[in-house]
Design a protein around this motif. Structure first.
Motif, PDB file in Angstrom:
ATOM      1  N   PHE A 284      -1.911  -2.695  -0.575  1.00 33.48           N
ATOM      2  CA  PHE A 284      -2.392  -2.047   0.641  1.00 33.48           C
ATOM      3  C   PHE A 284      -2.484  -0.531   0.532  1.00 33.48           C
ATOM      4  N   LEU A 285      -2.069   0.029  -0.591  1.00 25.14           N
ATOM      5  CA  LEU A 285      -2.188   1.464  -0.799  1.00 25.14           C
ATOM      6  C   LEU A 285      -3.353   1.739  -1.735  1.00 25.14           C
ATOM      7  N   THR A 286      -4.251   2.597  -1.311  1.00 24.96           N
ATOM      8  CA  THR A 286      -5.353   2.984  -2.175  1.00 24.96           C
ATOM      9  C   THR A 286      -4.855   3.983  -3.203  1.00 24.96           C
ATOM     10  N   ALA A 287      -5.663   4.215  -4.214  1.00 25.77           N
ATOM     11  CA  ALA A 287      -5.294   5.201  -5.233  1.00 25.77           C
ATOM     12  C   ALA A 287      -5.163   6.566  -4.571  1.00 25.77           C
ATOM     13  N   ARG A 288      -3.961   7.126  -4.628  1.00 25.33           N
ATOM     14  CA  ARG A 288      -3.680   8.349  -3.900  1.00 25.33           C
ATOM     15  C   ARG A 288      -3.726   9.524  -4.858  1.00 25.33           C
ATOM     16  N   GLY A 289      -4.850  10.227  -4.837  1.00 24.84           N
ATOM     17  CA  GLY A 289      -5.004  11.446  -5.624  1.00 24.84           C
ATOM     18  C   GLY A 289      -4.857  12.645  -4.709  1.00 24.84           C
ATOM     19  N   GLU A 290      -5.959  13.243  -4.343  1.00 24.82           N
ATOM     20  CA  GLU A 290      -5.917  14.356  -3.402  1.00 24.82           C
ATOM     21  C   GLU A 290      -5.716  13.844  -1.981  1.00 24.82           C
ATOM     22  N   ALA A 291      -5.058  14.664  -1.162  1.00 28.06           N
ATOM     23  CA  ALA A 291      -4.852  14.306   0.239  1.00 28.06           C
ATOM     24  C   ALA A 291      -6.180  14.324   0.987  1.00 28.06           C
ATOM     25  N   VAL A 292      -6.393  13.321   1.827  1.00 27.61           N
ATOM     26  CA  VAL A 292      -7.641  13.169   2.568  1.00 27.61           C
ATOM     27  C   VAL A 292      -7.334  13.272   4.055  1.00 27.61           C
ATOM     28  N   PRO A 293      -8.122  14.000   4.832  1.00 30.65           N
ATOM     29  CA  PRO A 293      -7.884  14.067   6.275  1.00 30.65           C
ATOM     30  C   PRO A 293      -7.980  12.679   6.914  1.00 30.65           C
ATOM     31  N   GLY A 294      -7.046  12.403   7.795  1.00 33.07           N
ATOM     32  CA  GLY A 294      -7.062  11.135   8.516  1.00 33.07           C
ATOM     33  C   GLY A 294      -6.356   9.995   7.831  1.00 33.07           C
ATOM     34  N   ALA A 295      -5.733  10.207   6.681  1.00 30.08           N
ATOM     35  CA  ALA A 295      -5.043   9.139   5.947  1.00 30.08           C
ATOM     36  C   ALA A 295      -3.544   9.425   5.931  1.00 30.08           C
ATOM     37  N   VAL A 296      -2.765   8.474   6.438  1.00 30.64           N
ATOM     38  CA  VAL A 296      -1.308   8.600   6.497  1.00 30.64           C
ATOM     39  C   VAL A 296      -0.698   7.274   6.050  1.00 30.64           C
ATOM     40  N   VAL A 297       0.358   7.346   5.256  1.00 34.78           N
ATOM     41  CA  VAL A 297       1.041   6.150   4.775  1.00 34.78           C
ATOM     42  C   VAL A 297       2.165   5.791   5.742  1.00 34.78           C
ATOM     43  N   PHE A 298       2.218   4.520   6.089  1.00 36.32           N
ATOM     44  CA  PHE A 298       3.223   4.024   7.030  1.00 36.32           C
ATOM     45  C   PHE A 298       4.049   2.926   6.362  1.00 36.32           C
ATOM     46  N   PRO A 299       5.389   3.055   6.332  1.00 35.57           N
ATOM     47  CA  PRO A 299       6.243   1.993   5.766  1.00 35.57           C
ATOM     48  C   PRO A 299       6.512   0.907   6.804  1.00 35.57           C
ATOM     49  N   ALA A 300       5.694  -0.121   6.802  1.00 34.61           N
ATOM     50  CA  ALA A 300       5.882  -1.239   7.724  1.00 34.61           C
ATOM     51  C   ALA A 300       7.032  -2.107   7.238  1.00 34.61           C
ATOM     52  N   LEU A 301       7.523  -2.957   8.120  1.00 32.03           N
ATOM     53  CA  LEU A 301       8.644  -3.817   7.770  1.00 32.03           C
ATOM     54  C   LEU A 301       8.312  -5.236   8.184  1.00 32.03           C
ATOM     55  N   GLU A 302       8.337  -6.146   7.219  1.00 30.43           N
ATOM     56  CA  GLU A 302       8.125  -7.573   7.472  1.00 30.43           C
ATOM     57  C   GLU A 302       9.405  -8.298   7.092  1.00 30.43           C
ATOM     58  N   GLY A 303      10.217  -8.612   8.108  1.00 32.99           N
ATOM     59  CA  GLY A 303      11.506  -9.224   7.818  1.00 32.99           C
ATOM     60  C   GLY A 303      12.422  -8.213   7.162  1.00 32.99           C
ATOM     61  N   THR A 304      12.858  -8.523   5.956  1.00 35.06           N
ATOM     62  CA  THR A 304      13.696  -7.599   5.190  1.00 35.06           C
ATOM     63  C   THR A 304      12.887  -6.887   4.122  1.00 35.06           C
ATOM     64  N   ARG A 305      11.575  -7.008   4.164  1.00 33.36           N
ATOM     65  CA  ARG A 305      10.730  -6.455   3.105  1.00 33.36           C
ATOM     66  C   ARG A 305       9.881  -5.319   3.642  1.00 33.36           C
ATOM     67  N   PRO A 306      10.091  -4.094   3.151  1.00 36.87           N
ATOM     68  CA  PRO A 306       9.196  -2.989   3.531  1.00 36.87           C
ATOM     69  C   PRO A 306       7.867  -3.096   2.788  1.00 36.87           C
ATOM     70  N   VAL A 307       6.797  -2.850   3.502  1.00 39.15           N
ATOM     71  CA  VAL A 307       5.454  -2.869   2.922  1.00 39.15           C
ATOM     72  C   VAL A 307       4.762  -1.578   3.324  1.00 39.15           C
ATOM     73  N   LEU A 308       4.385  -0.776   2.353  1.00 42.07           N
ATOM     74  CA  LEU A 308       3.720   0.495   2.628  1.00 42.07           C
ATOM     75  C   LEU A 308       2.216   0.273   2.739  1.00 42.07           C
ATOM     76  N   VAL A 309       1.655   0.701   3.858  1.00 41.24           N
ATOM     77  CA  VAL A 309       0.223   0.557   4.106  1.00 41.24           C
ATOM     78  C   VAL A 309      -0.357   1.917   4.469  1.00 41.24           C
ATOM     79  N   GLU A 310      -1.640   2.057   4.266  1.00 43.58           N
ATOM     80  CA  GLU A 310      -2.316   3.317   4.585  1.00 43.58           C
ATOM     81  C   GLU A 310      -3.110   3.157   5.880  1.00 43.58           C
TER      82      GLU A 310
END
Length: 456
Positions: A284-310
């Motif tokens: 769920f994370l795209t290739a993160r090179g340069e910072a892009v306006p409007g894109a923020v990474v959020f550490p979601a939580l599914e049960g006991t498993r964190p999933v980082l999504v953009e």
């Protein structure tokens, strides 16, 4: 016609009499009997009384000693995680999902791995011929698995066949909407047929200790087709989610009598079938090179498993008089409207003349309120054309007052983010004092976050 039964109850002692009398025979009170009309007397009720003639039920205390139900691993760790540790003997599991999402593929892989351990497994297909199932198994590299196949739709034929030999450890029915019982009139897939067929199969599973897995069709809204009572009859309800345009699949438990409903299993659809994903954040994370306006990474939580999504946001200014559009993919549109209202009322930012587009990368769906802060940061970044640092994550709940509230499992989210190489976190002020390998920036209100992102 039913005749109402009359009785007379003493208001002093509660004694019941079949006729009125001036003095109560039990407490000797005068004029205390009051007439009450009881249940109607019918020919049936006169001959049958459910308070007698039954079998006494044994009542036990809550502190009675019990053994945990035995579980059988499917050999697929992500499948076992969603089930709560594996298939329970004698349990009934219902798995639903869109056509082509991979339900049959997942169950065939699980059946083959269980059969490879020497356990008897039966796979009954009501939609495909046995040759079609064999071709799929050969394509998945499971052609030599000792799984017993059959193509049948009659529940009577299926149960008669299974009663002749050793009951299987796993019975897969694909699908319950194609099964029919000759005791009920109606075509397969009707409410009465689905209910009756599932009831017979579940009773067989309970009596023999067979782990039963039913495949269910879904409606256009994503709900499992058929009567709602079907979900009440089974022990576990699993939802297999995913988009055909994306390779990922998520197995989510909506009901589980033998485990929690907050765990998910993540798979990727590849040429050789469904493959487990040990690190879901990579999907769920795209290739993160340069910072892009409007894109923020959020550490979601599914049960006991964190999933980082953009989380991606885009704002487009419109000419005066045009009606702005709000489009959301992967998040609640009502929640977006609330965040926009708070940004305008509490932070002085106006989105009334701009179209707003919000997307969760990878087709992931978020219902976690901790995503409020990440969404707000993405919107501010998109409107101001100021990117959020690429090594940053953000999470926190936004109140209507503009206050930022802490969320559950903050340290776990930070730990997973640090493990994936992120260095900074934008969090509510109450988390800013937690010991973490990341640099934490805490905010009490949303306006403080806006000032931080705008460099004020």
């Amino acid at each position: 016609m039913a005749k109402p039964r009359k009785r007379y109850v003493c208001q002093a002692c509660g004694s019941v009499s079949s006729r009125w009398q001036g003095q109560c025979a039990d407490c000797s009170e005068w004029n205390s009997l009051v007439e009450e009309t009881g249940a109607a007397v019918t020919a049936f009720s006169a001959r049958h009384d459910l308070r007698s003639g039954g079998r006494a039920v044994a009542l036990v205390g809550l502190d009675a000693q019990i053994e945990l139900p035995p579980r059988a691993s499917t050999g697929i760790a992500e499948f076992d995680r969603a089930l709560g540790g594996g298939l329970v003997a004698g349990s009934a599991t219902l798995i639903g999902g869109d056509p082509g999402v991979g339900k049959s593929t997942l169950l065939l892989q699980a059946a083959a791995r269980i059969a490879a351990r020497g356990l008897p497994v039966a796979y009954i297909s009501g939609e495909e011929a046995t040759d079609q199932v064999r071709l799929r198994a050969r394509r998945l590299g499971l052609g030599s698995a000792p799984v017993q196949l059959a193509a049948a739709t009659s529940v009577r034929d299926i149960l008669t066949t299974l009663d002749d030999g050793v009951p299987p450890a796993l019975l897969v029915i694909d699908s319950i909407q194609t099964m029919h019982s000759d005791l009920i009139e109606g075509a397969p897939g009707t409410v009465s047929q689905v209910r009756a067929s599932a009831g017979e199969l579940i009773r067989f599973a309970k009596e023999t200790g067979t782990a039963l897995v039913l495949v269910g069709h879904v409606t256009k809204d994503g709900a499992i087709a058929g009567p709602r009572v079907l979900e009440h009859m089974v022990d576990t309800v699993l939802s297999f989610e995913g988009e055909r345009s994306h390779q990922y699949r998520i197995l989510r438990a909506a009901k589980n009598r033998f485990g929690g409903t907050d765990e998910i299993g993540v798979f990727a659809m590849v040429e050789a079938g469904l493959e487990e994903v040990a690190n879901p954040s990579a999907l769920f994370l795209t290739a993160r090179g340069e910072a892009v306006p409007g894109a923020v990474v959020f550490p979601a939580l599914e049960g006991t498993r964190p999933v980082l999504v953009e989380i991606q946001a885009l704002t487009v200014r419109l000419a005066s008089g045009a009606t702005p559009r709000r489009a959301v993919v992967g998040w609640d549109s009502g929640r977006l409207a609330m965040i926009l209202a708070v940004l305008e009322a509490r932070c002085g930012l106006s989105f009334s003349t701009a179209e707003v587009y919000l997307n969760v990368a990878g087709g992931y769906r978020i219902s976690d309120p901790a995503a409020d802060l990440a969404v707000a940061a993405a919107l501010v970044s998109a409107m101001s054309e100021r990117p959020v640092a690429a090594e940053s994550v953000a999470f926190g709940e936004v109140a209507l007052s503009g206050e930022l509230r802490p969320v559950a499992h903050g340290p776990l989210r930070l730990k997973e983010s640090a493990k994936l190489g992120f260095e900074r976190a934008l969090v509510p002020a109450s988390l800013g004092t937690d010991k973490s390998a990341m640099r934490l920036t805490g905010f009490r209100t949303l306006s403080q976050l806006v000032e931080h992102l705008l460099g004020k």
